[in-house]
Design a protein around this motif. Sequence first.
Motif, PDB file in Angstrom:
ATOM      1  N   ASP A 190     -46.847  31.165   3.648  1.00 11.31           N
ATOM      2  CA  ASP A 190     -46.036  30.095   3.072  1.00 11.31           C
ATOM      3  C   ASP A 190     -46.784  29.321   2.003  1.00 11.31           C
ATOM      4  O   ASP A 190     -46.192  28.499   1.315  1.00 11.31           O
ATOM      5  N   GLY A 191     -48.089  29.577   1.889  1.00 11.68           N
ATOM      6  CA  GLY A 191     -48.900  28.756   1.003  1.00 11.68           C
ATOM      7  C   GLY A 191     -49.403  29.450  -0.246  1.00 11.68           C
ATOM      8  O   GLY A 191     -49.942  28.787  -1.133  1.00 11.68           O
TER       9      GLY A 191
ATOM     10  N   VAL B 218     -48.803  32.620  -3.431  1.00  8.28           N
ATOM     11  CA  VAL B 218     -47.780  33.391  -4.151  1.00  8.28           C
ATOM     12  C   VAL B 218     -47.545  34.716  -3.427  1.00  8.28           C
ATOM     13  O   VAL B 218     -46.405  35.136  -3.220  1.00  8.28           O
ATOM     14  N   THR B 219     -48.629  35.376  -3.033  1.00  6.61           N
ATOM     15  CA  THR B 219     -48.530  36.652  -2.317  1.00  6.61           C
ATOM     16  C   THR B 219     -49.279  36.503  -0.995  1.00  6.61           C
ATOM     17  O   THR B 219     -50.436  36.079  -0.988  1.00  6.61           O
TER      18      THR B 219
ATOM     19  N   ASP C 118     -50.613  38.044  -6.900  1.00  3.07           N
ATOM     20  CA  ASP C 118     -51.300  36.777  -7.158  1.00  3.07           C
ATOM     21  C   ASP C 118     -51.660  36.080  -5.836  1.00  3.07           C
ATOM     22  O   ASP C 118     -50.772  35.764  -5.046  1.00  3.07           O
TER      23      ASP C 118
ATOM     24  N   ARG D  72     -49.647  27.948  -3.586  1.00  3.96           N
ATOM     25  CA  ARG D  72     -48.420  27.376  -4.148  1.00  3.96           C
ATOM     26  C   ARG D  72     -48.336  25.885  -3.882  1.00  3.96           C
ATOM     27  O   ARG D  72     -47.421  25.231  -4.383  1.00  3.96           O
ATOM     28  N   ALA D  73     -49.198  25.360  -3.039  1.00  5.44           N
ATOM     29  CA  ALA D  73     -49.155  23.938  -2.708  1.00  5.44           C
ATOM     30  C   ALA D  73     -50.573  23.401  -2.786  1.00  5.44           C
ATOM     31  O   ALA D  73     -51.539  24.156  -2.730  1.00  5.44           O
TER      32      ALA D  73
ATOM     33  N   ARG E  48     -42.751  25.515   8.825  1.00  7.25           N
ATOM     34  CA  ARG E  48     -42.565  26.967   8.790  1.00  7.25           C
ATOM     35  C   ARG E  48     -43.141  27.518  10.096  1.00  7.25           C
ATOM     36  O   ARG E  48     -44.366  27.542  10.299  1.00  7.25           O
TER      37      ARG E  48
ATOM     38  N   PHE F 209     -46.982  22.776   4.331  1.00  9.09           N
ATOM     39  CA  PHE F 209     -47.626  22.582   3.029  1.00  9.09           C
ATOM     40  C   PHE F 209     -47.173  21.271   2.408  1.00  9.09           C
ATOM     41  O   PHE F 209     -46.112  20.747   2.756  1.00  9.09           O
TER      42      PHE F 209
ATOM     43  N   VAL G 142     -37.877  25.900   0.175  1.00  7.79           N
ATOM     44  CA  VAL G 142     -38.686  25.768   1.390  1.00  7.79           C
ATOM     45  C   VAL G 142     -38.133  26.695   2.476  1.00  7.79           C
ATOM     46  O   VAL G 142     -38.879  27.395   3.152  1.00  7.79           O
TER      47      VAL G 142
ATOM     48  N   GLU H  68     -32.703  32.540   6.305  1.00  2.64           N
ATOM     49  CA  GLU H  68     -33.178  31.826   7.495  1.00  2.64           C
ATOM     50  C   GLU H  68     -32.182  30.741   7.884  1.00  2.64           C
ATOM     51  O   GLU H  68     -31.857  30.583   9.063  1.00  2.64           O
TER      52      GLU H  68
ATOM     53  N   ARG I 154     -30.260  30.191  11.361  1.00  2.00           N
ATOM     54  CA  ARG I 154     -30.361  28.928  12.106  1.00  2.00           C
ATOM     55  C   ARG I 154     -28.977  28.352  12.366  1.00  2.00           C
ATOM     56  O   ARG I 154     -28.684  27.864  13.464  1.00  2.00           O
TER      57      ARG I 154
ATOM     58  N   ARG J 274     -39.060  24.803  -4.300  1.00  2.00           N
ATOM     59  CA  ARG J 274     -40.521  24.702  -4.283  1.00  2.00           C
ATOM     60  C   ARG J 274     -41.109  24.780  -5.676  1.00  2.00           C
ATOM     61  O   ARG J 274     -42.311  24.615  -5.853  1.00  2.00           O
TER      62      ARG J 274
ATOM     63  N   PRO K  18     -48.553  39.916 -11.746  1.00  2.00           N
ATOM     64  CA  PRO K  18     -48.924  39.753 -10.325  1.00  2.00           C
ATOM     65  C   PRO K  18     -48.131  38.656  -9.606  1.00  2.00           C
ATOM     66  O   PRO K  18     -48.156  38.592  -8.385  1.00  2.00           O
ATOM     67  N   GLY K  19     -47.426  37.813 -10.367  1.00  2.00           N
ATOM     68  CA  GLY K  19     -46.663  36.733  -9.740  1.00  2.00           C
ATOM     69  C   GLY K  19     -45.227  37.105  -9.431  1.00  2.00           C
ATOM     70  O   GLY K  19     -44.488  36.328  -8.833  1.00  2.00           O
TER      71      GLY K  19
ATOM     72  N   ARG L 256     -41.992  38.485  -7.707  1.00  2.00           N
ATOM     73  CA  ARG L 256     -41.588  38.713  -6.312  1.00  2.00           C
ATOM     74  C   ARG L 256     -40.461  39.747  -6.335  1.00  2.00           C
ATOM     75  O   ARG L 256     -39.342  39.443  -6.762  1.00  2.00           O
TER      76      ARG L 256
ATOM     77  N   PHE M 269     -40.868  32.364 -10.299  1.00  2.00           N
ATOM     78  CA  PHE M 269     -40.808  30.904 -10.324  1.00  2.00           C
ATOM     79  C   PHE M 269     -41.916  30.340 -11.200  1.00  2.00           C
ATOM     80  O   PHE M 269     -42.922  31.007 -11.450  1.00  2.00           O
TER      81      PHE M 269
END
Lengths: 385, 385
Positions: A284-285, A287-288, A305, A309-310, A341, A361, B287, B292, B296, B309, B338-339, B341, B361
């Motif tokens: 969650d923190g 990029v990859t 990468d 991200r935070a 998360r 994060f 987030v 998800e 939920r 984010r 590399p960034g 997704r 992003f």
Amino acid sequence: MTSPGNANFPVVGMIGGGQLARMAHQAGIPLGIRFKLLADTPQDSAAQVVSDVVLGDYRDLDTLRRFAEGCDVITFDHEHVPTEHLRALQADGVAVRPGPDALVNAQDKGVMRARLDSIGVPCPRHRIVADPADVTAFAEEGAGYPVVLKTVRGGYDGKGVWVVGDEEEAKAPFLAGVPVLAEEKVDFVRELAANVVRSPSGQAVAYPVVESVQENGVCAEVTAPAPDLDPALSDEAQQLALRIAGELDITGHLAVELFQTRDGRILVNELAMRPHNSGHWSQDGAVTSQFENHLRAVLDLPLGDPRPRAKWTVMVNVLGGDYPDMYHAFLHCMARDPGLRIHMYGKDVKPGRKVGHVNVFGDDLDDVRERARHAAAYLRGTITE
Amino acid sequence: MTSPGNANFPVVGMIGGGQLARMAHQAGIPLGIRFKLLADTPQDSAAQVVSDVVLGDYRDLDTLRRFAEGCDVITFDHEHVPTEHLRALQADGVAVRPGPDALVNAQDKGVMRARLDSIGVPCPRHRIVADPADVTAFAEEGAGYPVVLKTVRGGYDGKGVWVVGDEEEAKAPFLAGVPVLAEEKVDFVRELAANVVRSPSGQAVAYPVVESVQENGVCAEVTAPAPDLDPALSDEAQQLALRIAGELDITGHLAVELFQTRDGRILVNELAMRPHNSGHWSQDGAVTSQFENHLRAVLDLPLGDPRPRAKWTVMVNVLGGDYPDMYHAFLHCMARDPGLRIHMYGKDVKPGRKVGHVNVFGDDLDDVRERARHAAAYLRGTITE
């Protein structure tokens, strides 16, 4: 059950059905690759969620050979597959990543220390010891008691590790009749981990160096990046991990667990050649995530990468507590903190067992830490509100 | 194959084996829930990655009943399950979310228009038409030609939709003998989508309003949030979607596709009651992803934070091109960026078919857009370098 739709996408075979395989499968879904699992039972954490599961014993070479037949590459959820079986698979022409010559350094702490010495990597003072008297001799060579004793194979999460204060206490580790490594008890200010990923063609990426906190030998909490870390020491840790990955020809994810000493040095504690608890924050923190990059690496795909991200990401492990129903605690945590998360492993709750983790994060480290700790403690049942 | 480890975690049964179910399974793994799939074939996008798959026909009530037996709640990858079967399941005591009375508004455009009219939701001028002469009568009532004709059931991604310039062209939609809805061709400046998620207990969250671009009736690109959108209009769109979700008692994800008119109004184009292409950006850009939050919601778990984010997230669909091997294009795209997704669906490549999407992003919209468009075009084979 090959799909025509991704028939030209490779098959990754992962040995071991634990939570690392579970999260690797999750990370592999968007890549469109095919994921095959060798698990012990259908109830294994990963076997619950993977479509293509083979049940069998990873200590049996015939089982491994049959499993490998349908795979383009074999990789691991744990390091317990016998080294000689991996050499046999490699001789069969199977792509084993990391390969046995690299992996043995994560399987055997004696081999690892000798190898790291040979390439000049700073480690705690150490040597293989023969008996309790030899432990005292090791202590007298300079490290002094207490001494850390480790069985060279089979230990994890504090198992197979003893901190002994004298020769009498040093008897226990020798009872099993397996080789024992003695190490100085390092006077560290904290533990760090440098996580890197390297592919067979030599591309490598380094995640930010993290701070990890262990409780009773088990990883409890990870903060990414490590707070107040001197940039020079951070660079040194990343370079060290990249150098180890290169020198040992490691493919996939490498976690280098480090001690930061009171006098400002870093010493290598352990190596793990698979996605690692100190990298869970990356889900969650970064990029990859470490899981996606491990898969990319073992397939020799270009790496993603690794940057955060935070400003801060904190991971806290959820350990099993005294009551088995986590679902209601889960509801409470979600309602209290919509930004949480949560990652559950589908495992039986047993006291002290890793059954999940939470990532949080944000910009304020104190806030992020408090939220992650609260959720994990609530899920464990340590606190109620 | 119930695990003792998550035996008290609920089972979500999803009907339909497409990419939405694939990505919902992926999003459910960290939640620790159990995910069961009703798919047509083992090659279905989701069936490739889900452990617990039942093969069968979603149009057959007995199949649905058997599937529902082991599930705590039933939800959907598509809206094609016959409404009367869903009513029968509900009469059996099965939790169907969204329920048939809500879902019929996504299944039948005639029902949807009447329902939205009844609660005062702004829609394009519309009415059910009987024959080509009636289309001309509708045009003369004020909208004029061209007129948009839609079969009330079964259309998606531009199928079942005609834009007709005169009475002669208006003949085609009536050939199938199914009810036809006439709508004015709205003079819009762009299309928007307001995505919200609502749980049975009434909790709801709203994602930022996004801009979507369609090509040949198929979603091509989504930008989150919608650039240069008047905050008042953004609020209006979110409020409208939340009101529709409440009035229609929708549970789970609701996508409200909107026209932004030249004179600054918003009109409802379509409703979808499941994760939606206009929400795919949320996997990497919010987030909590739409997948998800859909899970939920149907489980009546507290909902996760829907906030973005990144300043900008752009999603571009990867459509099938002329050559079936996407793996090498995939390598190229990963190496170039590399960034990036990438989300692949494991589907056969057929020209124009949605086979994946990319999310990018960042802070600079032009850069983010260029990267996402380049990757999608390269994967499709439209450009080579």
